[in-house]
Design a protein around this motif. Structure first.
Motif, PDB file in Angstrom:
ATOM      1  N   GLY A  26       0.823  -1.208   0.000  1.00  0.00           N
ATOM      2  CA  GLY A  26       0.000   0.000   0.000  1.00  0.00           C
ATOM      3  C   GLY A  26       0.854   1.254   0.000  1.00  0.00           C
ATOM      4  N   GLY A  27       1.907   1.263   0.819  1.00  0.00           N
ATOM      5  CA  GLY A  27       2.801   2.420   0.843  1.00  0.00           C
ATOM      6  C   GLY A  27       3.504   2.620  -0.491  1.00  0.00           C
ATOM      7  N   ALA A  28       3.935   1.529  -1.097  1.00  0.00           N
ATOM      8  CA  ALA A  28       4.604   1.635  -2.394  1.00  0.00           C
ATOM      9  C   ALA A  28       3.650   2.143  -3.467  1.00  0.00           C
ATOM     10  N   TYR A  29       2.408   1.689  -3.415  1.00  0.00           N
ATOM     11  CA  TYR A  29       1.420   2.132  -4.407  1.00  0.00           C
ATOM     12  C   TYR A  29       1.155   3.633  -4.269  1.00  0.00           C
ATOM     13  N   VAL A  30       0.961   4.093  -3.029  1.00  0.00           N
ATOM     14  CA  VAL A  30       0.710   5.517  -2.801  1.00  0.00           C
ATOM     15  C   VAL A  30       1.912   6.349  -3.254  1.00  0.00           C
TER      16      VAL A  30
END
Length: 481
Positions: A26-30
């Motif tokens: 999720g952090g990488a996607y954001v």
């Protein structure tokens, strides 16, 4: 053994690992979504040895063949030197000035050398005299224009350096061999690479946290951990159930449920613990409170009685009695009132209507439970109960907080130690067994209580429906074993 322990640790921490993986992804996607795409353009310049007088050229023919594109050591050194020139402030300022006057340039209007220095990089291709210039920009066409301008300005600047600014006809040996490339695929961010790296980092974090959690975990979770700590077998595993189901008696549950099957297994373990003993007095206790000793004692007694064993359940916890409340009966007449001679034993015993189980409540809570349990009258009462029944199950107080359970265990034929999954600690278990040893007793077996049921185990219980004839109440009073 090691592989099994690792597999169990991974199963226990599956949610933790998945949470770490999800957070990382999720952090990488954001982060990827917030980044501005950047495109790269590459241009290459070949650097040959500088032109020299004819006699020098003849004597140094092996280093330069006169083509202007030789890749000898001198050319490689020059390429590496001019890679530093590409990233100089002087060249960046010249390129910026030219770009601002170029109609094909569509970039920032306030472009200066400092901005360009953050966009350009250069390096000599190993083993060759080729200098490669790379430019990144949010617009692929702009990146191409900047890269081409950089190559042309590098040639002009190199000419000034090599000729001393005189503009002689000598060839400095710089040639743009490839026009600046155009690529509409961004070099950053790369979502797939970023997410793949994030997945690896998330899994690694999950595994590290799993190892740390396992190293710091002091509670008992498996039968293997129990047998490694104490010299006693695990007689049964009682599946975890909701609080509402735990309050129910085994006679009120589905007879093929995992909880009922667990008490059947416990009944078998108790019956075969000492098959030569016709009468047994079994003390059921735990290390601490709230580990399920009372429900274990009650349901074990019911399961034995359903199998036709003449069983008596005694509430020996004179501090926090639970048996009377479990059966919803009056517990004022029981062990204490019988010991004090206020009530006859026969009048204090209640019979469960469905199974024929005999129940002796604790009676009135005394001010001195430990002293009362040590009396001769208590010893005589236990012997009388033992002689009148095949199995006497005594629900005792916890071992570690008070001495009551140890006093009863010293008079029992066997002790069942209830261990609650993920709550009972290893130190508590060792301490409880040490208390038993101090009075000359030892656990005949351990009951693992509230163990989470895996999905495949639950399916197996549901699919393996069988009728156990021993659960049907019988009138006979056959001996255990």
């Amino acid at each position: 053994m090691f592989i099994r322990r690792v597999a169990r640790a991974l199963r226990r921490n599956t949610i933790l690992i998945l949470v770490c993986l999800a957070v990382a992804l999720g952090g990488a996607y954001v982060l990827t979504e917030q980044q501005t795409p950047r495109y790269e353009s590459t241009v290459r310049v070949v650097v040959s040895a500088a032109a020299a007088p004819a006699d020098a050229a003849e004597s140094d023919g092996e280093q330069n063949d006169g083509s202007g594109a030789g890749a000898g050591p001198i050319s490689e050194e020059r390429a590496a030197t001019y890679a530093e020139v590409v990233t100089s402030q002087v060249l960046a300022s010249r390129v910026a000035s030219r770009l601002l006057g170029d109609p094909s340039y569509r970039g920032e209007s306030d472009l200066d050398g400092d901005v360009l220095l953050n966009q350009v990089s250069a390096g000599a291709v190993p083993g060759s005299a080729v200098l490669e210039i790379r430019v990144t920009d949010p617009d692929p066409a702009t990146a191409q224009v900047i890269a081409q301008t950089y190559a042309e300005e590098l040639v002009a600047t190199a000419t000034d350096i090599e000729t001393g600014g005189l503009g002689t006809a000598e060839d400095p040996g710089f040639t743009v061999i490839d026009f600046a490339s155009f690529d509409d695929e961004p070099v950053s961010p790369r979502p797939f690479d970023t997410l793949l790296l994030a997945a690896g980092a998330g899994l690694l974090l999950g595994l590290l946290l799993t190892g740390l959690r396992e190293a710091l975990m002091t509670s008992v979770r498996t039968g293997e951990e129990v047998t490694a700590l104490i010299d006693a077998p695990v007689l049964a595993t009682i599946a975890y159930e909701s609080p509402a189901s735990r309050r129910k008696l085994v006679t009120e549950l589905d007879q093929h449920s995992p909880r009922v099957e667990g008490f059947r297994a416990l009944r078998t373990g108790v019956q075969f613990a000492d098959p030569d003993a016709p009468h047994k007095l079994i003390a059921v206790t735990s290390c601490q409170a709230e580990e399920g000793k009372s429900s274990t004692a009650v349901n074990l007694a019911l399961t034995l009685s359903r199998a036709g064993v003449r069983t008596l359940l005694v509430d020996g916890d004179l501090r926090r009695p639970q048996v009377a409340d479990t059966f919803d009966i009056d517990g004022s007449a029981g062990v204490t009132t019988v010991l004090l001679g206020k009530v006859d034993l026969a009048d204090a015993i209640w019979t469960h209507p469905d199974t024929g189980l005999a129940v002796l409540p604790s009676g009135v809570v005394p001010p001195n439970p430990a002293e009362l349990l040590q009396t001769q009258a208590m010893s005589q009462l236990l012997e009388r109960l033992r002689s009148d029944h095949e199995v006497v199950v005594v629900d005792c107080a916890p071992l570690n907080p008070v001495t009551d359970a140890a006093l009863l265990a010293a008079r029992a034929d066997g002790v069942l130690l209830v261990v609650r999954h993920a709550r009972t600690t290893k130190d508590q278990l060792r301490s409880a067994v040490e208390r038993l040893r101090q009075v000359g007793a030892a656990p005949m077996g351990v009951v693992m209580n509230a163990v989470p049921l895996r999905r495949r185990d639950s399916a197996a219980y549901g699919g393996y429906q069988r009728y156990d004839a021993r659960d049907k109440p019988k009138k006979s009073s056959r001996k255990v074993g």
